[in-house]
Design an enzyme around this catalytic site. Sequence first.
Site, PDB file in Angstrom:
ATOM      1  N   VAL A  16      47.957  76.948  27.499  1.00 25.17           N
ATOM      2  CA  VAL A  16      46.820  77.344  26.667  1.00 25.17           C
ATOM      3  C   VAL A  16      46.722  78.861  26.565  1.00 25.17           C
ATOM      4  O   VAL A  16      46.559  79.429  25.483  1.00 25.17           O
ATOM      5  CB  VAL A  16      45.503  76.752  27.214  1.00 25.17           C
ATOM      6  CG1 VAL A  16      44.302  77.257  26.405  1.00 25.17           C
ATOM      7  CG2 VAL A  16      45.554  75.229  27.193  1.00 25.17           C
ATOM      8  N   ARG A  47      49.905  84.349  38.023  1.00 24.30           N
ATOM      9  CA  ARG A  47      50.401  84.179  39.393  1.00 24.30           C
ATOM     10  C   ARG A  47      51.856  84.606  39.519  1.00 24.30           C
ATOM     11  O   ARG A  47      52.271  85.103  40.566  1.00 24.30           O
ATOM     12  CB  ARG A  47      50.260  82.712  39.819  1.00 24.30           C
ATOM     13  CG  ARG A  47      48.847  82.287  40.145  1.00 24.30           C
ATOM     14  CD  ARG A  47      48.821  80.879  40.693  1.00 24.30           C
ATOM     15  NE  ARG A  47      49.375  79.903  39.748  1.00 24.30           N
ATOM     16  CZ  ARG A  47      49.617  78.628  40.047  1.00 24.30           C
ATOM     17  NH1 ARG A  47      49.384  78.179  41.255  1.00 24.30           N
ATOM     18  NH2 ARG A  47      50.099  77.809  39.126  1.00 24.30           N
ATOM     19  N   ARG A  48      52.648  84.394  38.458  1.00 24.78           N
ATOM     20  CA  ARG A  48      54.086  84.703  38.515  1.00 24.78           C
ATOM     21  C   ARG A  48      54.417  85.794  37.488  1.00 24.78           C
ATOM     22  O   ARG A  48      54.724  85.483  36.331  1.00 24.78           O
ATOM     23  CB  ARG A  48      54.899  83.434  38.252  1.00 24.78           C
ATOM     24  CG  ARG A  48      54.708  82.371  39.321  1.00 24.78           C
ATOM     25  CD  ARG A  48      55.614  81.171  39.086  1.00 24.78           C
ATOM     26  NE  ARG A  48      55.261  80.455  37.864  1.00 24.78           N
ATOM     27  CZ  ARG A  48      54.325  79.522  37.799  1.00 24.78           C
ATOM     28  NH1 ARG A  48      53.647  79.185  38.877  1.00 24.78           N
ATOM     29  NH2 ARG A  48      54.074  78.910  36.658  1.00 24.78           N
ATOM     30  N   GLU A 130      33.650  75.480  24.765  1.00 26.36           N
ATOM     31  CA  GLU A 130      34.005  74.437  23.799  1.00 26.36           C
ATOM     32  C   GLU A 130      35.314  73.748  24.159  1.00 26.36           C
ATOM     33  O   GLU A 130      35.470  72.532  23.976  1.00 26.36           O
ATOM     34  CB  GLU A 130      34.114  75.036  22.394  1.00 26.36           C
ATOM     35  CG  GLU A 130      34.384  74.032  21.297  1.00 26.36           C
ATOM     36  CD  GLU A 130      33.229  73.088  21.054  1.00 26.36           C
ATOM     37  OE1 GLU A 130      33.407  71.869  21.282  1.00 26.36           O
ATOM     38  OE2 GLU A 130      32.143  73.566  20.658  1.00 26.36           O
ATOM     39  N   VAL A 133      36.070  70.289  26.640  1.00 24.37           N
ATOM     40  CA  VAL A 133      35.966  68.873  26.278  1.00 24.37           C
ATOM     41  C   VAL A 133      36.594  68.652  24.910  1.00 24.37           C
ATOM     42  O   VAL A 133      36.243  69.309  23.938  1.00 24.37           O
ATOM     43  CB  VAL A 133      34.496  68.416  26.238  1.00 24.37           C
ATOM     44  CG1 VAL A 133      34.413  66.940  25.863  1.00 24.37           C
ATOM     45  CG2 VAL A 133      33.812  68.648  27.573  1.00 24.37           C
ATOM     46  N   GLY A 188      55.858  64.147  27.202  1.00 20.11           N
ATOM     47  CA  GLY A 188      55.052  65.289  27.624  1.00 20.11           C
ATOM     48  C   GLY A 188      53.556  65.071  27.546  1.00 20.11           C
ATOM     49  O   GLY A 188      52.773  66.000  27.760  1.00 20.11           O
ATOM     50  N   GLU A 191      51.333  64.091  32.863  1.00 16.48           N
ATOM     51  CA  GLU A 191      51.862  64.974  33.897  1.00 16.48           C
ATOM     52  C   GLU A 191      52.763  64.178  34.843  1.00 16.48           C
ATOM     53  O   GLU A 191      52.739  62.946  34.871  1.00 16.48           O
ATOM     54  CB  GLU A 191      50.708  65.588  34.700  1.00 16.48           C
ATOM     55  CG  GLU A 191      49.722  66.385  33.870  1.00 16.48           C
ATOM     56  CD  GLU A 191      50.285  67.729  33.424  1.00 16.48           C
ATOM     57  OE1 GLU A 191      51.317  68.156  33.982  1.00 16.48           O
ATOM     58  OE2 GLU A 191      49.700  68.339  32.509  1.00 16.48           O
ATOM     59  N   LYS A 206      34.554  65.544  31.874  1.00 17.46           N
ATOM     60  CA  LYS A 206      34.089  65.777  30.504  1.00 17.46           C
ATOM     61  C   LYS A 206      32.796  65.013  30.226  1.00 17.46           C
ATOM     62  O   LYS A 206      31.898  65.519  29.534  1.00 17.46           O
ATOM     63  CB  LYS A 206      35.188  65.366  29.516  1.00 17.46           C
ATOM     64  CG  LYS A 206      36.448  66.214  29.638  1.00 17.46           C
ATOM     65  CD  LYS A 206      37.603  65.625  28.852  1.00 17.46           C
ATOM     66  CE  LYS A 206      38.869  66.458  29.002  1.00 17.46           C
ATOM     67  NZ  LYS A 206      40.031  65.844  28.328  1.00 17.46           N
TER      68      LYS A 206
END
Length: 433
Positions: A16, A47-48, A130, A133, A188, A191, A206
């Site tokens: 995202v 983080r990376r 926004e 959900v 995909g 997960e 949600k």
Amino acid sequence: MRTRPLKVALLGCGVVGSEVARIMTTHADDLTQRIGAPVELAGVAVRRPSKVREGIDPALITTDATALLKRGDIDIAIEVIGGIEPARTLITTAFEHGISVVSANKALLAQDGAALHAAAEQAGLDLYYEAAVAGAIPLIRPLRESLAGDKINRVMGIVNGTTNFILDKMDSTGAGYQEALDEATALGYAEADPTADVEGYDAAAKAAILAGIAFHTRVRLDDVYREGMTEVSAADFASAKRMGCTIKLLAILERAADGESVTARVHPAMIPLSHPLASVREAYNAVFVEADAAGRLMFYGPGAGGAPTASAVLGDLVAVARNKLAEATGPGESAYTQLPVSPMGDVVTRYHISLDVADKPGVLAQVATTFAEHGVSIDTVRQQGRPDGVGKEASLVVVTHRAADAALSGTVEALRKLDTVRGVASIMRVEGE
């Protein structure tokens, strides 16, 4: 038009976050015109740092999100890290330093939304979410703003794309649960560990957010009744089709008839094929809202994915940026009703129950008596005999009239104890009629 840009800190740059950064860059001129001032990506906390992030200036990358928020020139923070920590601490830090926040963090908002709203209000800042959900679907803002003058009585929706994809494949192809899950994983949609989706945790978070907004009361994740969908079988879909129904994992939020309480629940349910939610296919989301004056409304669209979710984030960014320029804030938490959340046992619903029973006289009467003893009225019964290789068994399918869920659950427990009942093959609620 103001020429000094509003500076944005992006916290997280995964699926995202990377889309948010891309849209901010490629649509910069349009965003400037819509907001009334430029918005500038001033830092990206990750983080990376060694990971290549196409289209993002490496000079913007940092691993110290706290320092980014404290440096003194950030106007808006976009949090797309997810999870509880460090997201909660970072959002609080943003408020302490005069930074409004846009978040997509459903888990955190469902758990600690009240505290975060209070912190935003105390600081005189915005908290918009926004994207938390139903992905790209405009839903939270219509509930908070467009329907603010109406009374919402019920919200029922499909708010998890992974589970809808799996159930849709089971319905349309006759596949079993595991086969449909494997396909969702390969494409995909699921997960590697699908627990949050298939066990209903994602939808429950949600549901808590939507219930709080719809009913102007505080609903936490722990208040939401939850059942997963891993036990849904091809046989359940066959039964549903005989009833003119399909099966969906639904979030159902209701105001009690007397207006004195609310309920919030997530579970698989049979719904008639005539209901608008029955036609929602693949990984799409849809939410059905029932209000006093507006009547019935349905919101439909892609509920997940980088670009759809980023669209919702950017919509919030424009709104918050406009508020910054106007030195104002948008709507915050509305919890004035302080309605209690009733337990699942108080919910009035219908059951579809499939029993494996001994195929001999008197069984149906014994089963019917058990229902009557618990105050549950039977709507329809279907019995089909089958050889089991040793003796004779039968499959008995009972659909009830509406009753309190506690009475229905008590009936099922009593049925399990009958000598003539070899097993309870499946239990499913029937909704949307």
